[in-house]
Write a protein that holds these residues in place. Structure first.
Motif, PDB file in Angstrom:
ATOM      1  N   LYS A 128      41.107  32.890  33.418  1.00 34.91           N
ATOM      2  CA  LYS A 128      42.361  33.051  34.870  1.00 34.91           C
ATOM      3  C   LYS A 128      43.319  34.017  34.826  1.00 34.91           C
ATOM      4  O   LYS A 128      44.348  34.119  34.956  1.00 34.91           O
ATOM      5  N   VAL A 179      33.607  33.234  41.506  1.00 34.24           N
ATOM      6  CA  VAL A 179      35.117  33.202  41.996  1.00 34.24           C
ATOM      7  C   VAL A 179      34.701  31.759  41.978  1.00 34.24           C
ATOM      8  O   VAL A 179      35.538  30.900  41.695  1.00 34.24           O
ATOM      9  N   GLU A 200      35.397  29.758  38.811  1.00 37.50           N
ATOM     10  CA  GLU A 200      36.873  29.730  37.919  1.00 37.50           C
ATOM     11  C   GLU A 200      38.202  29.127  38.976  1.00 37.50           C
ATOM     12  O   GLU A 200      38.816  28.180  37.943  1.00 37.50           O
ATOM     13  N   ASP A 201      37.715  29.257  39.997  1.00 41.96           N
ATOM     14  CA  ASP A 201      38.804  28.554  41.124  1.00 41.96           C
ATOM     15  C   ASP A 201      38.549  26.840  40.440  1.00 41.96           C
ATOM     16  O   ASP A 201      39.155  26.048  40.597  1.00 41.96           O
ATOM     17  N   ASP A 210      41.064  23.939  39.069  1.00 45.06           N
ATOM     18  CA  ASP A 210      41.968  23.129  39.419  1.00 45.06           C
ATOM     19  C   ASP A 210      41.538  22.095  38.556  1.00 45.06           C
ATOM     20  O   ASP A 210      42.112  21.126  39.097  1.00 45.06           O
TER      21      ASP A 210
END
Length: 298
Positions: free
Chosen positions: A148, A168, A171-172, A176
């Motif tokens: 994060k 990525v 992690e996105d 969310d």
């Protein structure tokens, strides 16, 4: 911490040029581009704590030279920070000289330690604590913030590692709140690279976060009222771990293992081993709990 803490007032003062702490001089032992330990004042708080916490977790240690215990404890934290090698930063604050920082955090006693990530305090404790307990608490903080933050800057002269777009994307999805999407993204990585340790660890964390969403707020109380209820014990352990009480979570399951037999014993043991996997296996809390588990089993 109970509620958000407003740190905006500490940005008001004019800032002097930042000290060159982002790049660690050769020979101080840090393998990252960060100094593991910094002394922070009101003038440098924004740069050294708020902005730095966008990269890595910053532990703000509030101490006073009038308190021998807080001085000694700050020294123990420094040793931990040096062992951390710049993967997190210890920001030491003399409260006598920086009362506004102490007031912003609502400090009621010293030493007080506050974990700051992405510009906000996320966990804290007050008073001198055993080093192994601090390590366990810190491990939970680092696990909760994994993926994060942007990470430490590269060491001078080193080329930054390119971000893996697969991570990525995962992690996105996690940022969310899409836990199913995050798990699927990590699984896709593991399908291609079964031995990818980073993906394995991240997927375990996501699965734990997904499971704990369904745990009732009174899970610990419910488990105490129904010691024969296996599901209640599992939920209570998850609730304790989620609230950064790993030692209590491990103890609850080990005590249940001592009470149970047959399939119930196996079920609880399996869950305990899953919780161990969320930590560094060299973590003193895990090592101690494994010894207790062996005693409970044999």
């Amino acid at each position: 911490m109970s509620g958000a803490v407003d740190l905006s007032g500490l940005k008001d003062r004019p800032q002097p040029p930042a000290a060159p702490t982002a790049s660690t001089p050769a020979g101080d032992g840090s393998a990252t581009g960060l100094s593991p330990v910094v002394d922070v004042s009101e003038a440098t708080f924004e740069a050294e704590v708020l902005e730095r916490s966008m990269q890595v977790v910053v532990l703000v240690a509030l101490w006073s030279p009038r308190s021998d215990a807080s001085v000694a404890f700050a020294g123990e934290l420094e040793s931990l920070a040096l062992d951390g090698d710049g993967t997190w930063v210890l920001a030491k604050v003399d409260v006598d000289a920086n009362m506004r920082i102490a007031q912003a955090f609502g400090v009621q006693g010293i030493p007080t330690v506050v974990a700051v990530a992405a510009g906000q305090p996320i966990a804290d404790f007050q008073g001198v604590q055993p080093v192994d307990q601090v390590q366990g608490w810190l491990g939970q903080v680092l696990a909760a913030t994994a993926g994060k933050l942007s990470g430490p800057p590269p060491v001078d002269g080193a080329e930054p590692e390119p971000e893996d777009p697969r991570f990525v994307a995962a992690e996105d999805a996690l940022a969310d709140g899409d836990l199913d999407g995050a798990e699927a993204a990590y699984q896709a990585i593991l399908d291609a690279e079964p031995g990818n340790k980073q993906a394995v660890a991240a997927q375990r964390q996501v699965r734990f976060l997904a499971r704990v969403q369904n745990v009732a707020p009174d899970a610990v109380t419910a488990a105490a009222a129904e010691p024969a209820n296996v599901a209640a014990q599992l939920d209570a352990a998850d609730a304790l771990l989620y609230t950064q009480q790993p030692e209590e979570a491990f103890t609850l399951l080990i005590d249940a293992i001592r009470r149970y037999a047959g399939d119930d014993k196996t079920t609880v043991r399996t869950r305990l081993l899953e919780l161990f996997e969320l930590f560094d296996q060299a973590d003193p809390l895990v090592v101690a709990a494994r010894r207790k588990l062996a005693s409970a089993l044999y």
